[in-house]
Design an enzyme around this catalytic site. Structure first.
Site, PDB file in Angstrom:
ATOM      1  N   ASP A 174       3.196   5.797 -31.130  1.00  0.00           N
ATOM      2  CA  ASP A 174       3.554   7.193 -30.802  1.00  0.00           C
ATOM      3  C   ASP A 174       3.935   7.267 -29.332  1.00  0.00           C
ATOM      4  OD1 ASP A 174       1.193   6.897 -29.437  1.00  0.00           O
ATOM      5  OD2 ASP A 174       0.640   8.990 -29.730  1.00  0.00           O
ATOM      6  N   PRO A 203       0.817  -1.221   0.000  1.00  0.00           N
ATOM      7  CA  PRO A 203       0.000   0.000   0.000  1.00  0.00           C
ATOM      8  C   PRO A 203       0.850   1.269   0.000  1.00  0.00           C
ATOM      9  CG  PRO A 203      -0.723  -1.527   1.721  1.00  0.00           C
ATOM     10  CD  PRO A 203       0.548  -2.078   1.173  1.00  0.00           C
ATOM     11  N   ARG A 235       1.916  -4.996 -22.162  1.00  0.00           N
ATOM     12  CA  ARG A 235       1.432  -4.364 -23.399  1.00  0.00           C
ATOM     13  C   ARG A 235       2.561  -3.632 -24.117  1.00  0.00           C
ATOM     14  NH1 ARG A 235       0.686   1.008 -23.236  1.00  0.00           N
ATOM     15  NH2 ARG A 235      -0.748   1.087 -25.004  1.00  0.00           N
ATOM     16  N   GLU A 262      -2.076  -8.622   6.579  1.00  0.00           N
ATOM     17  CA  GLU A 262      -1.453  -7.351   6.932  1.00  0.00           C
ATOM     18  C   GLU A 262      -0.158  -7.113   6.168  1.00  0.00           C
ATOM     19  OE1 GLU A 262      -4.182  -5.759   8.470  1.00  0.00           O
ATOM     20  OE2 GLU A 262      -2.328  -4.670   8.826  1.00  0.00           O
TER      21      GLU A 262
END
Ligand SMILES: N#Cc1c(-c2ccc3ccn(Cc4ccc(CN5CCCC5)cc4)c3c2)n[nH]c1N
Length: 238
Positions: free
Chosen positions: A167, A88, A152, A115
């Site tokens: 581009d 996190p 990707r 946790e």
């Protein structure tokens, strides 16, 4: 590229690795993604992966032993992976990091749960990464977000779309331009004339202008960042 994922919830990855662009890239062998259940690297009959935190406090913590056993097993052969831990409070993931990670031959993503992981696991980790300032229940969705953004960018993964998207716009983190498709008018809303003109140079400059305008409006810090790095051309700056 090869990616190894360590998780206590391997089933969460099933659809992600089968469907869409990522699914095709894996099935065609352009990239290799292996998901490993941390539980398979336990040695006790109950296959325990977590325990209570020393010093007390809420929830459970992922034990170090099964994760280290998995790491040792998976790195016996071949190139050492660049290891990510989703957290996190990790370093904020962005397009720049995606581009950097897409150049690594091998990644390992350790997904925390409960946790989080025992602090000693971080001795295996090259980068602690967060996908945003909000709290999720575990590191698997962040791992999928990171893999999607990274894979990707691997040559051949986007297939024939690659050349069109080659581009540097989206890969500089600029926001996209508006997209339209048929019909040319829908409920009184018309497609911008320039997109119907067939004039490719005009269409390209309209799209660049739209993307820069939207980025300036919504994420001015991206423009500032690109300016500082000299990644905006003179005409883009005008
Ligand atoms: N990337 C990313 C992430 C994650 C993420 C990533 C990995 C794990 C592993 C476990 N969790 C759940 C969790 C959530 C909150 C806490 C803090 N404690 C709560 C009460 C006292 C402190 C501890 C664990 C994770 C969450 N959340 N958001 C992102 N952008």
């Amino acid at each position: 590229m090869r990616i190894d994922v360590l998780t206590v919830l391997p089933g969460l990855f099933d659809c992600f690795l089968k469907e869409g662009v990522i699914g095709k890239a894996i099935s065609s062998g352009k990239v290799e993604v292996k998901v490993h259940n941390i539980r398979d690297f336990t040695t006790d009959k109950h296959r325990v992966v977590d325990d209570v935190p020393y010093g007390g406090g809420p929830g459970m913590v992922l034990k170090p032993e099964p994760i280290f056993r998995a790491y040792d097993e998976l790195t016996k052969e071949g190139e050492k992976p660049y290891v990510l831990l989703t957290e996190p409070w990790g370093e904020k993931f962005n397009q720049e990091m995606a581009v950097e990670l897409s150049k690594k031959p091998r990644l390992m993503i350790i997904c925390g749960r409960y946790e989080g992981v025992d602090e000693r696991v971080k001795s295996l980790v090259d980068r602690e990464v967060s996908i945003g300032d909000y709290v999720l229940t575990g590191g698997e969705l962040p791992a999928m977000v990171i893999m999607d953004a990274v894979l990707r960018l691997i040559p051949g993964v986007l297939g024939n779309l690659e050349s069109l998207r080659a581009d540097s716009f989206s890969d500089r983190g600029l926001l996209g331009y508006p997209n339209y498709t048929r019909p040319a008018e829908f409920r009184g809303m018309k497609v911008p004339e320039v997109l119907l003109s067939g004039h490719h140079k005009k269409i390209e400059s309209w799209r660049k202008e739209q993307s820069l305008r939207k980025t300036l409006e919504r994420r001015p810090e991206i423009i500032e960042n690109l300016k500082r790095k000299g990644l905006l051309t003179k005409e883009e700056l005008e």
